[in-house]
Design a protein around this motif. Structure first.
Motif, PDB file in Angstrom:
ATOM      1  N   ARG A 114      26.552  42.112  52.546  1.00  0.00           N
ATOM      2  CA  ARG A 114      26.595  41.203  51.387  1.00  0.00           C
ATOM      3  C   ARG A 114      27.725  41.601  50.446  1.00  0.00           C
ATOM      4  N   ALA A 115      28.430  40.600  49.934  1.00  0.00           N
ATOM      5  CA  ALA A 115      29.498  40.847  48.968  1.00  0.00           C
ATOM      6  C   ALA A 115      28.918  40.990  47.562  1.00  0.00           C
ATOM      7  N   ILE A 116      29.503  41.881  46.798  1.00  0.00           N
ATOM      8  CA  ILE A 116      29.136  42.049  45.386  1.00  0.00           C
ATOM      9  C   ILE A 116      30.416  41.994  44.551  1.00  0.00           C
ATOM     10  N   HIS A 117      30.403  41.141  43.512  1.00  0.00           N
ATOM     11  CA  HIS A 117      31.587  40.945  42.670  1.00  0.00           C
ATOM     12  C   HIS A 117      31.184  40.892  41.199  1.00  0.00           C
ATOM     13  N   ILE A 118      32.142  41.185  40.332  1.00  0.00           N
ATOM     14  CA  ILE A 118      31.999  40.906  38.900  1.00  0.00           C
ATOM     15  C   ILE A 118      32.572  39.523  38.641  1.00  0.00           C
ATOM     16  N   HIS A 119      31.793  38.685  37.940  1.00  0.00           N
ATOM     17  CA  HIS A 119      32.230  37.326  37.624  1.00  0.00           C
ATOM     18  C   HIS A 119      32.556  37.199  36.135  1.00  0.00           C
ATOM     19  N   ILE A 176      34.554  45.044  31.278  1.00  0.00           N
ATOM     20  CA  ILE A 176      33.588  44.286  32.081  1.00  0.00           C
ATOM     21  C   ILE A 176      32.276  44.066  31.339  1.00  0.00           C
ATOM     22  N   LEU A 177      32.104  44.667  30.172  1.00  0.00           N
ATOM     23  CA  LEU A 177      30.873  44.490  29.411  1.00  0.00           C
ATOM     24  C   LEU A 177      30.676  43.018  29.041  1.00  0.00           C
ATOM     25  N   SER A 178      29.454  42.573  29.141  1.00  0.00           N
ATOM     26  CA  SER A 178      29.039  41.190  28.858  1.00  0.00           C
ATOM     27  C   SER A 178      29.450  40.209  29.952  1.00  0.00           C
ATOM     28  N   ARG A 179      30.013  40.698  31.037  1.00  0.00           N
ATOM     29  CA  ARG A 179      30.298  39.835  32.178  1.00  0.00           C
ATOM     30  C   ARG A 179      29.180  39.977  33.202  1.00  0.00           C
ATOM     31  N   ALA A 180      29.247  39.208  34.267  1.00  0.00           N
ATOM     32  CA  ALA A 180      28.136  39.153  35.223  1.00  0.00           C
ATOM     33  C   ALA A 180      28.493  39.832  36.535  1.00  0.00           C
ATOM     34  N   ILE A 181      27.470  40.365  37.193  1.00  0.00           N
ATOM     35  CA  ILE A 181      27.592  40.840  38.569  1.00  0.00           C
ATOM     36  C   ILE A 181      26.804  39.887  39.448  1.00  0.00           C
ATOM     37  N   VAL A 182      27.396  39.504  40.566  1.00  0.00           N
ATOM     38  CA  VAL A 182      26.759  38.569  41.499  1.00  0.00           C
ATOM     39  C   VAL A 182      26.714  39.192  42.891  1.00  0.00           C
ATOM     40  N   ILE A 183      25.558  39.119  43.541  1.00  0.00           N
ATOM     41  CA  ILE A 183      25.462  39.482  44.947  1.00  0.00           C
ATOM     42  C   ILE A 183      25.361  38.194  45.754  1.00  0.00           C
ATOM     43  N   HIS A 184      26.182  38.121  46.789  1.00  0.00           N
ATOM     44  CA  HIS A 184      26.312  36.896  47.568  1.00  0.00           C
ATOM     45  C   HIS A 184      25.534  36.954  48.879  1.00  0.00           C
ATOM     46  N   GLU A 185      25.365  35.797  49.479  1.00  0.00           N
ATOM     47  CA  GLU A 185      24.610  35.704  50.728  1.00  0.00           C
ATOM     48  C   GLU A 185      25.402  36.218  51.922  1.00  0.00           C
ATOM     49  N   LEU A 190      37.478  39.784  52.467  1.00  0.00           N
ATOM     50  CA  LEU A 190      38.519  40.650  51.905  1.00  0.00           C
ATOM     51  C   LEU A 190      39.915  40.012  51.945  1.00  0.00           C
ATOM     52  N   GLY A 191      39.946  38.695  51.781  1.00  0.00           N
ATOM     53  CA  GLY A 191      41.218  37.987  51.716  1.00  0.00           C
ATOM     54  C   GLY A 191      41.857  37.701  53.054  1.00  0.00           C
ATOM     55  N   GLU A 192      41.131  37.927  54.138  1.00  0.00           N
ATOM     56  CA  GLU A 192      41.698  37.746  55.481  1.00  0.00           C
ATOM     57  C   GLU A 192      41.088  36.552  56.207  1.00  0.00           C
ATOM     58  N   PRO A 196      42.454  28.975  51.671  1.00  0.00           N
ATOM     59  CA  PRO A 196      42.662  29.227  50.241  1.00  0.00           C
ATOM     60  C   PRO A 196      41.492  29.943  49.564  1.00  0.00           C
ATOM     61  N   ALA A 197      40.258  29.596  49.946  1.00  0.00           N
ATOM     62  CA  ALA A 197      39.090  30.213  49.311  1.00  0.00           C
ATOM     63  C   ALA A 197      39.042  31.719  49.545  1.00  0.00           C
ATOM     64  N   SER A 198      39.589  32.169  50.659  1.00  0.00           N
ATOM     65  CA  SER A 198      39.594  33.590  50.982  1.00  0.00           C
ATOM     66  C   SER A 198      40.314  34.407  49.923  1.00  0.00           C
ATOM     67  N   LEU A 199      41.369  33.834  49.346  1.00  0.00           N
ATOM     68  CA  LEU A 199      42.156  34.530  48.328  1.00  0.00           C
ATOM     69  C   LEU A 199      41.619  34.307  46.920  1.00  0.00           C
ATOM     70  N   ILE A 200      40.507  33.567  46.830  1.00  0.00           N
ATOM     71  CA  ILE A 200      39.864  33.323  45.537  1.00  0.00           C
ATOM     72  C   ILE A 200      38.530  34.073  45.445  1.00  0.00           C
ATOM     73  N   ASN A 201      37.715  33.934  46.494  1.00  0.00           N
ATOM     74  CA  ASN A 201      36.366  34.521  46.430  1.00  0.00           C
ATOM     75  C   ASN A 201      35.914  35.198  47.716  1.00  0.00           C
ATOM     76  N   GLY A 202      36.793  35.289  48.707  1.00  0.00           N
ATOM     77  CA  GLY A 202      36.429  35.969  49.939  1.00  0.00           C
ATOM     78  C   GLY A 202      35.432  35.239  50.817  1.00  0.00           C
ATOM     79  N   ASN A 203      35.221  33.943  50.550  1.00  0.00           N
ATOM     80  CA  ASN A 203      34.270  33.137  51.339  1.00  0.00           C
ATOM     81  C   ASN A 203      32.894  33.801  51.430  1.00  0.00           C
ATOM     82  N   ALA A 204      32.449  34.328  50.300  1.00  0.00           N
ATOM     83  CA  ALA A 204      31.215  35.116  50.308  1.00  0.00           C
ATOM     84  C   ALA A 204      29.940  34.282  50.246  1.00  0.00           C
TER      85      ALA A 204
END
Length: 245
Positions: A114-119, A176-185, A190-192, A196-204
């Motif tokens: 699962r991907a984890i990102h700061i949003h 990063i304070l007051s921003r969100a962390i999201v865990i994806h399905e 990793l941009g590969e 286009p979405a790969s270079l925006i959100n990693g298709n997570a």
């Protein structure tokens, strides 16, 4: 109201700088020392205005933060209901950020990375969908965002990880304070991914759970860290026993 506050702080900073320049004119022989003093004090002033935690952090040195993970309010009932915490620790003003990820709610047989990102936004008004895109203050392609944590695979229904040298920071204008962390399905490509979405959100994929990062205390960090490292030491000891036997 915010504009009035900003104007007040700008005026305060200008008065502060003006005062020191008047001191330089009165004591021109000690200019280098005075300039260094100005630089330090102005930096402290702007850091405290950009994010209040910086001022407090000067006294306590180590700053801690917590993000209490909850399933997205828009998530289907059959999806993993992920809960837990993401913890942070950083030394003011320029220490490396550390994180502990401690999540539960996956099935025992789940081995999907699962991907984890700061949003960008700490907004959970429409579940995790309201958190916006990846936090990307430098306007670069994924996976170069400061909150691109990568992929995490559950073991026995849990994700338990400690990572050092995270690219993000809790201080200054890119905090990063007051921003969100999201865990994806899904897994982060990793941009590969070749689109286009790969270079925006990693298709997570879908957003399973999220939380908003806020200042925390050191007690939870310490207890979670000891639990995590203690279990790791026990596993290593058992492995050594099996090899020796």
């Amino acid at each position: 109201m915010r504009m009035k506050q900003s104007a007040f702080y700008n005026h305060l900073a200008l008065l502060f700088i003006s005062h020191f320049f008047s001191q330089i004119q009165a004591n021109h022989e000690s200019c280098p020392l005075m300039l260094k003093n100005i630089e330090s004090k102005v930096d402290d002033l702007w850091q405290s205005l950009l994010h209040p935690v910086a001022l407090a952090a000067k006294d306590i040195k180590e700053v801690y933060a917590i993000c209490e993970m909850k399933p997205s309010s828009t998530l289907e009932a059959e999806k993993p209901q992920v809960t837990g915490q993401v913890l942070f620790k950083q030394t003011y003003p320029s220490g490396h950020l550390e994180t502990i990820i401690s999540l539960v709610g996956f099935s025992e047989s789940d081995n999907q990375a699962r991907a984890i990102h700061i949003h960008e936004f700490g907004d959970l008004s429409n579940g995790c969908d309201a958190t916006g895109g990846h936090f990307n203050p430098m306007n670069v392609s994924h996976p170069g965002h400061p909150g691109d944590f990568g992929n995490f695979t559950p073991k026995k229904g849990k994700i338990k990880k400690h990572r050092k040298n995270i690219k993000a920071t809790m201080f200054g204008p890119n905090s990063i304070l007051s921003r969100a962390i999201v865990i994806h399905e899904q897994q982060d490509d990793l941009g590969e991914g070749g689109n286009p979405a790969s270079l925006i959100n990693g298709n997570a994929g879908k957003r399973l759970a999220c939380c908003v990062i806020g200042i925390g205390g050191k007690t939870l960090w310490q207890s979670t860290f000891l639990s995590l490292t203690g279990n790791s030491m026990k596993r290593n000891a058992k492995g050594s026993e099996r090899k020796s036997s």
